[in-house]
Structure formats: C-alpha cells, structure tokens
Design an enzyme around this catalytic site. Sequence first.
Site, PDB file in Angstrom:
ATOM      1  N   SER A   1       0.798  -1.229   0.000  1.00  7.28           N
ATOM      2  CA  SER A   1       0.000   0.000   0.000  1.00  7.28           C
ATOM      3  C   SER A   1       0.829   1.278   0.000  1.00  7.28           C
ATOM      4  O   SER A   1       0.395   2.287  -0.536  1.00  7.28           O
ATOM      5  CB  SER A   1      -0.948   0.008   1.203  1.00  7.28           C
ATOM      6  OG  SER A   1      -0.228  -0.107   2.419  1.00  7.28           O
TER       7      SER A   1
ATOM      8  N   HIS B   1      -5.288  -3.758  -2.531  1.00 14.45           N
ATOM      9  CA  HIS B   1      -4.865  -2.761  -3.523  1.00 14.45           C
ATOM     10  C   HIS B   1      -4.604  -3.394  -4.891  1.00 14.45           C
ATOM     11  O   HIS B   1      -3.930  -2.788  -5.730  1.00 14.45           O
ATOM     12  CB  HIS B   1      -3.611  -2.042  -3.030  1.00 14.45           C
ATOM     13  CG  HIS B   1      -3.831  -1.221  -1.809  1.00 14.45           C
ATOM     14  ND1 HIS B   1      -4.249   0.089  -1.844  1.00 14.45           N
ATOM     15  CD2 HIS B   1      -3.726  -1.547  -0.492  1.00 14.45           C
ATOM     16  CE1 HIS B   1      -4.366   0.547  -0.608  1.00 14.45           C
ATOM     17  NE2 HIS B   1      -4.058  -0.429   0.230  1.00 14.45           N
TER      18      HIS B   1
ATOM     19  N   LYS C   1     -12.129   0.060  -1.589  1.00 17.96           N
ATOM     20  CA  LYS C   1     -11.276   0.630  -2.625  1.00 17.96           C
ATOM     21  C   LYS C   1     -11.973   0.494  -3.986  1.00 17.96           C
ATOM     22  O   LYS C   1     -12.852   1.281  -4.301  1.00 17.96           O
ATOM     23  CB  LYS C   1      -9.900  -0.010  -2.552  1.00 17.96           C
ATOM     24  CG  LYS C   1      -9.243   0.293  -1.194  1.00 17.96           C
ATOM     25  CD  LYS C   1      -7.970  -0.429  -0.966  1.00 17.96           C
ATOM     26  CE  LYS C   1      -7.326  -0.021   0.356  1.00 17.96           C
ATOM     27  NZ  LYS C   1      -8.125  -0.289   1.559  1.00 17.96           N
TER      28      LYS C   1
END
Length: 393
Positions: free
Chosen positions: A182, A210, A241
């Site tokens: 990240s 991610h 996300k």
Amino acid sequence: MDLFEKCYAPSLPDELRAQDLFPYFRELQSRQDTEVIMEGKRRIMLGSNNYLGLTVNPEIIAAGVKALQEFGTGCSGSRLLNGTLTLHQKFEKEMAEFLGKGDVCTFPSGFQSNLGAISAVVGRNDYVICDRENHASIYDGCKLSYGKMLRFRHSDMDDLEAKLRTVPESAGCLVVTDGVFSMGGDIAKLPEICALAKKYGARVMVDDAHALGILGKGGRGTASHFGLEDQVDIYMGTFSKSLASLGGYIASEARVIDYIRTNSRPYIFAASVPPAQIAVATAALEHLMAHPELPEQLLSIARYMREKLLAAGIKIITNDTPIIPIFTYEPIKTLKIQKELYERGVYVNATLPPACAPGECLLRCTLMASHTKALIDEATDIIIDVMHNYKDE
C-alpha cells in the site's frame, strides 16, 4: 499511576498542530471523486483509494438506495444468527465465480477480514510468515492467532526461505503477503513466494486490497496477474477501494471458508455488512465484470502521471500500479510540501514513520480510472513546481 497520564503527555501531534503542519482529519464536504470540496475549497483528489472511481457512479448509488429501502439500515446481528441476507449470498456467489474460488465469506471491514481469516486458520503450534511491509491488519491477525509469527525482509526471497527452513515439519505454515504494497505500490514477488511455499509445504495467502480491480485479467488480482490462481490458497480483499463500499471478503476452497465461518471470532461475534454496503459492493463488482477495460484505463493514467514526474526529475518509486510514491525523505519537509500542495489545491497523503523507514518519507499519490489527463496535468504541474522549490532542503 493514572491510566490516562499518557494521554495528557506532550506528543508529536501536539507539536505538529503548534506548527500548523498536522495533515490528518481534513474535512471532506463533497462526494469522494477526482475533484472534491475539502474545507471549503476545490482540491484535486490524489489521495483516495477509490481506484475505479465508482463511488459516484449513478447505477451503483441506486443499488445502495434500493437495498436501503428494501432491507432497512442494518442487519442487527451476526451472519451466524439473524444477519445473513440474500444480498450477502448473492455477492459471495458472484465473487467466488469471479475469482475462480470455491467460496467466499464477507466481513464488516477489510481490516476485520485479515483478522478473522488469519486468526482462524493459524492455530496453536502453527507458523505464519509475514512480509515486513504487510498491512497492519495482517500483523494484528497474526497477533490474534495462537501461532508463531515470523517476519521476512520486504520482498527478500532468501530471507523468506531462511524463515521457512526454521518451521518444523510437524507444524502448519501460512505465508502471507500483500499483493500490491500500500505504501510503495510495488507488487509482491508472488511466483517466487509460491515456489518456496510449495517447496516447504506451506500455504499462501495474498491480501489483494490494492490489487482487486487493478491487476490481473479483468481486475482479478495479483494471482491472476502472474497466472498463479491455482497456487494461492487464500485471497483477501476489501470493498472500500475498487468496490466503492465498506466491508471485506476472504476467498478460498469451500471447506476452508466453512471452517472460517464457524471458527473465526471476528466473523462470529460481529454484525454483518449492512444491506446498502453489500448491495453497492455487488453492483461495483458487476460493473467491473461488465467493463474489464477499467483496470487498464487506470494503469494507463497512472503511467501518464509517472512519466511526467520522471521527465521533470522528480524521484519516485517506480512500479506499474496506481500508487505513485514521491520521495520527500524527512518528516518536516514532507509535511511542509504536503501543506503547500493542499493550499494550492492538490490533496496527497503524507507517509511518515512507522508507515515508512526513517529518512524515506513519501508523498503517496493514488490515481483513479476517472482522472482525466487535463486534471493530471494540472495537479502534476503544481507538484513539480512545489517539489522543485524544496529540492535543496
């Protein structure tokens, strides 16, 4: 001694507030988008994990509103008891099919997903081996388990093998890594990790928080990116996300998921994901499946910004993800640059120790598939100008 004594002691946040350099808890007054209103002023948002830009998609918003109207505001119970909705079952079925895994279970947050899975599958006398730069939730999942945690130097395969050699043959072992890290935005050395895990009889878990919607075929994540779907035993992902919601999931073979559902304390003793949030995550997943071009669109705009920064002599960590870390090195310099960028209309995140090594502070920029080249040009020109002003500090 008063338990609260530590709360009243002078602290680093106190010092930074006194210097008007405290960079956190900025008030957002608009939707999470490429441009936002923050503390009364327009800012170009380069500090959000809204990778696919779906938080403002009208169809996805409508799916959340519909679920809110049909199912109410919450489940008021755990999945084990009264908190399982048809909405949860639908998401889990679709995500399992998308990832090519036997089953999926969902948690109220991505953080809780790592806590719940690791603490359930890693038992007493088992080992869990962790990349030093893994997310905090992985570390806390290891602590919550009854197993022994070992750490290997970031992406250092020799060190990973050295740790694997110390695991007794009689012990179970799980190797856990972020898929995309990240802070640095670099991709795990998954082929090497899987090969070593196979050599020493360990299982592999990848945190794709991610990577979902970013890497792999149609955004299926890190294992897909390397063609290793059959060698990664557990996938973890988050809704907050690419899926524009709140919650998280674990994907694995059906028996493993069934074991987690019936043994994971963070799963059993927490209320389930609220109706609107699971409906939004499902709608975002379906949008991603209908638009497999989105991940490449995201990576393309990230490459565009990366090339502009490099051409201007800005030192960055190079990778092929939507995370672009800019070296600023020292904490106060980092905070001064972040503040000036903010005042000039660009929001980026300051990365300071312990999130990075001392002397390696960063400005962490993150891109969205919905960023236009015009916006990136505007933001990058400001970043280059400010960075050049601080180059001799």
